[in-house]
Design an enzyme around this catalytic site. Structure first.
Site, mmCIF file in Angstrom:
data_model
loop_
_atom_site.group_PDB
_atom_site.id
_atom_site.type_symbol
_atom_site.label_atom_id
_atom_site.label_comp_id
_atom_site.label_asym_id
_atom_site.label_seq_id
_atom_site.Cartn_x
_atom_site.Cartn_y
_atom_site.Cartn_z
ATOM 1 N N ARG A 89 0.824 -1.208 0.000
ATOM 2 C CA ARG A 89 0.000 0.000 0.000
ATOM 3 C C ARG A 89 0.864 1.268 0.000
ATOM 4 O O ARG A 89 0.649 2.169 -0.805
ATOM 5 C CB ARG A 89 -0.905 0.024 1.237
ATOM 6 C CG ARG A 89 -1.908 -1.101 1.365
ATOM 7 C CD ARG A 89 -2.953 -1.078 0.281
ATOM 8 N NE ARG A 89 -3.682 0.183 0.235
ATOM 9 C CZ ARG A 89 -4.288 0.647 -0.869
ATOM 10 N NH1 ARG A 89 -4.203 -0.039 -2.001
ATOM 11 N NH2 ARG A 89 -4.948 1.769 -0.848
ATOM 12 N N SER A 98 6.111 6.828 11.438
ATOM 13 C CA SER A 98 4.893 6.093 11.090
ATOM 14 C C SER A 98 3.804 7.079 10.701
ATOM 15 O O SER A 98 3.928 8.284 10.929
ATOM 16 C CB SER A 98 4.414 5.246 12.277
ATOM 17 O OG SER A 98 3.828 6.077 13.271
ATOM 18 N N CYS A 99 2.710 6.555 10.130
ATOM 19 C CA CYS A 99 1.633 7.447 9.694
ATOM 20 C C CYS A 99 1.011 8.177 10.885
ATOM 21 O O CYS A 99 0.741 9.380 10.811
ATOM 22 C CB CYS A 99 0.566 6.668 8.926
ATOM 23 S SG CYS A 99 -0.214 5.318 9.833
ATOM 24 N N THR A 100 0.803 7.458 11.992
ATOM 25 C CA THR A 100 0.182 8.104 13.149
ATOM 26 C C THR A 100 1.144 9.060 13.837
ATOM 27 O O THR A 100 0.730 10.110 14.346
ATOM 28 C CB THR A 100 -0.342 7.045 14.135
ATOM 29 O OG1 THR A 100 -1.226 6.154 13.440
ATOM 30 C CG2 THR A 100 -1.091 7.684 15.294
ATOM 31 N N HIS A 149 -8.151 3.837 13.845
ATOM 32 C CA HIS A 149 -7.335 3.553 12.660
ATOM 33 C C HIS A 149 -7.999 2.540 11.736
ATOM 34 O O HIS A 149 -8.537 1.526 12.186
ATOM 35 C CB HIS A 149 -5.962 3.019 13.110
ATOM 36 C CG HIS A 149 -4.894 3.123 12.084
ATOM 37 N ND1 HIS A 149 -4.892 2.385 10.928
ATOM 38 C CD2 HIS A 149 -3.774 3.896 12.037
ATOM 39 C CE1 HIS A 149 -3.811 2.684 10.218
ATOM 40 N NE2 HIS A 149 -3.132 3.606 10.863
ATOM 41 N N THR A 177 -5.489 -2.482 8.111
ATOM 42 C CA THR A 177 -4.282 -2.582 7.298
ATOM 43 C C THR A 177 -4.030 -4.053 6.977
ATOM 44 O O THR A 177 -4.760 -4.940 7.434
ATOM 45 C CB THR A 177 -3.043 -2.007 8.027
ATOM 46 O OG1 THR A 177 -2.709 -2.887 9.111
ATOM 47 C CG2 THR A 177 -3.294 -0.605 8.542
ATOM 48 N N THR A 203 -0.336 0.808 19.432
ATOM 49 C CA THR A 203 0.245 1.768 18.491
ATOM 50 C C THR A 203 1.541 2.265 19.100
ATOM 51 O O THR A 203 1.589 2.582 20.290
ATOM 52 C CB THR A 203 -0.698 2.951 18.188
ATOM 53 O OG1 THR A 203 0.012 3.902 17.360
ATOM 54 C CG2 THR A 203 -1.147 3.663 19.446
ATOM 55 N N GLY A 204 2.558 2.317 18.292
ATOM 56 C CA GLY A 204 3.838 2.835 18.781
ATOM 57 C C GLY A 204 3.986 4.322 18.589
ATOM 58 O O GLY A 204 5.027 4.905 18.920
ATOM 59 N N ARG A 233 -8.619 -0.470 15.784
ATOM 60 C CA ARG A 233 -8.791 -0.695 14.355
ATOM 61 C C ARG A 233 -10.278 -0.791 14.045
ATOM 62 O O ARG A 233 -11.022 -1.490 14.736
ATOM 63 C CB ARG A 233 -8.074 -1.979 13.926
ATOM 64 C CG ARG A 233 -6.544 -1.898 14.028
ATOM 65 C CD ARG A 233 -5.984 -0.885 13.035
ATOM 66 N NE ARG A 233 -4.531 -0.776 13.129
ATOM 67 C CZ ARG A 233 -3.672 -1.518 12.413
ATOM 68 N NH1 ARG A 233 -4.128 -2.438 11.587
ATOM 69 N NH2 ARG A 233 -2.378 -1.345 12.539
ATOM 70 N N ASN A 269 -4.334 8.027 6.379
ATOM 71 C CA ASN A 269 -3.158 7.323 6.889
ATOM 72 C C ASN A 269 -2.283 6.736 5.785
ATOM 73 O O ASN A 269 -1.162 6.311 6.040
ATOM 74 C CB ASN A 269 -3.569 6.214 7.863
ATOM 75 C CG ASN A 269 -4.686 5.347 7.336
ATOM 76 O OD1 ASN A 269 -5.844 5.769 7.309
ATOM 77 N ND2 ASN A 269 -4.347 4.142 6.925
#
Length: 349
Positions: free
Chosen positions: A11, A156-158, A184, A187, A218-219, A241, A324
């Site tokens: 993606r 990351s995206c977040t 989120h 994925t 989430t990191g 999620r 995201n």
């Protein structure tokens, strides 16, 4: 221009490819992924979420063997090596690799790109939380880029969504501590139907991503320490999620040092979105929009101004939207441009 390769064509890899392709200073000459050439050429053209790419994409064979695909007539060669050291980057003149597999997140695992493959720079689409790599969020800590660190990541995206919010709140009001929840989208680390998950040990990701709200890790909050070390042990968070394909939302809660109001918080965020290093990266929206309105939005985060709250003067709650996939991929393409310009061609990005 300078030669680069997309290693990993999922993606994020495909969206980074799309954005980087339109950069006149980047020439993508090769793609590697374990998928077939037919899948790669098909999926770079057609995307269920982000739409059909406005380029002509054709598969190319040579003497009955897959060679690559063309984009508007320009050839991009293709390989299916699971071991990146077997790809002859030197023969193709590749100086920079866009590492988008999500598999290599340790310095030791990435070092052969330099020692064996001879590339000059590697930009990774996942955080590498070790000495020897620099995690970058454009608009927040890109000034730390240097000639001495050839391995950089786009975090990351977040983290890209959260960091601009943290920057504004920290610099304006001070942050004692805080927590976040990212609502989120699904994925590829989740399953479509209930079945054993070979990608993650989290059992909840083995449940159908299309039917469940799935609490998971989430990191992003702890990764903020990579961007702002002074916040170590002061931020944490979780993810939920949700059964949607695109456009996520981060719920940010901070205990701030200086008492404030909703009006002051929104004013600070709006001002940061209009000028300075976060212009074009941080958005500010006063309309009552919903998640689908943010599909294909290339900003890293967009403040939902109508949802800002302040409780008892010092507890601040902020909603931040983000595509995201698109926002993150656009930042990574921009980071590749900056890295290549500053440290390969020695020009202005």
């Amino acid at each position: 221009w300078w030669c680069c390769c997309a290693y990993g064509f999922g993606r994020i890899g495909r969206l980074v490819f799309r954005y980087a392709w339109d950069d006149p200073n980047l020439e993508i000459v090769h793609v590697n992924d374990v998928c077939s050439l037919q899948s790669a050429a098909y999926l770079i053209k057609y995307d269920s979420v982000h739409g059909t790419w406005g380029k002509e994409v054709e598969e190319v064979e040579e003497e009955g063997q897959d060679k690559g695909f063309t984009v508007d007539g320009t050839l991009v060669t293709f390989s299916r090596e699971s071991d990146f050291t077997k790809v002859d980057f030197a023969a193709m003149g590749v100086e920079m690799v866009m590492e988008c597999t999500g598999q290599f997140v340790k310095v030791k695992a990435l070092q052969p790109y330099f020692d064996v493959c001879g590339v000059k720079r590697v930009v990774v689409s996942a955080p590498v939380k070790e000495a020897g790599a620099l995690n970058v969020v454009l608009g927040c800590n890109h000034q730390k880029l240097s000639d001495d660190i050839p391995l950089v990541t786009n975090a990351s995206c977040t983290t890209n969504c959260l960091a601009p919010v943290v920057k504004v709140i920290k610099e304006t009001f001070g942050i004692k501590h805080g927590c976040i929840t990212t609502i989120h989208d699904v994925t590829g680390t989740q399953t479509l139907v209930d079945m054993p998950n070979t990608k993650k040990t989290d059992l909840r990701r083995a449940r159908s991503g299309m039917l469940n709200l799935c609490p998971t890790s989430t990191g992003s909050a702890t990764a903020i320490v990579e961007i702002y070390p002074e916040l170590k042990n002061k931020l944490n968070g979780l993810a939920v999620r949700v059964p949607l394909l695109n456009a996520s939302l981060t719920d940010c809660v901070f205990e701030v040092e200086t008492p404030t109001t909703v009006e002051e918080v929104n004013a600070a965020l709006k001002a940061a979105s209009l000028e300075g290093p976060l212009k074009g990266i941080l958005g500010f929206e006063t309309k009552p929009l919903v998640s689908t309105d943010y599909t294909n939005d290339t900003r890293s985060c967009i403040i939902d101004a109508l949802s800002t709250q302040v409780i008892d003067g010092t507890m601040v709650k902020i909603y931040a939207w983000y595509d995201n996939e698109c926002g993150y991929s656009k930042r990574m393409a921009e980071l590749c441009n900056i890295v290549a310009a500053k440290y390969i061609t020695k020009t202005e990005p």
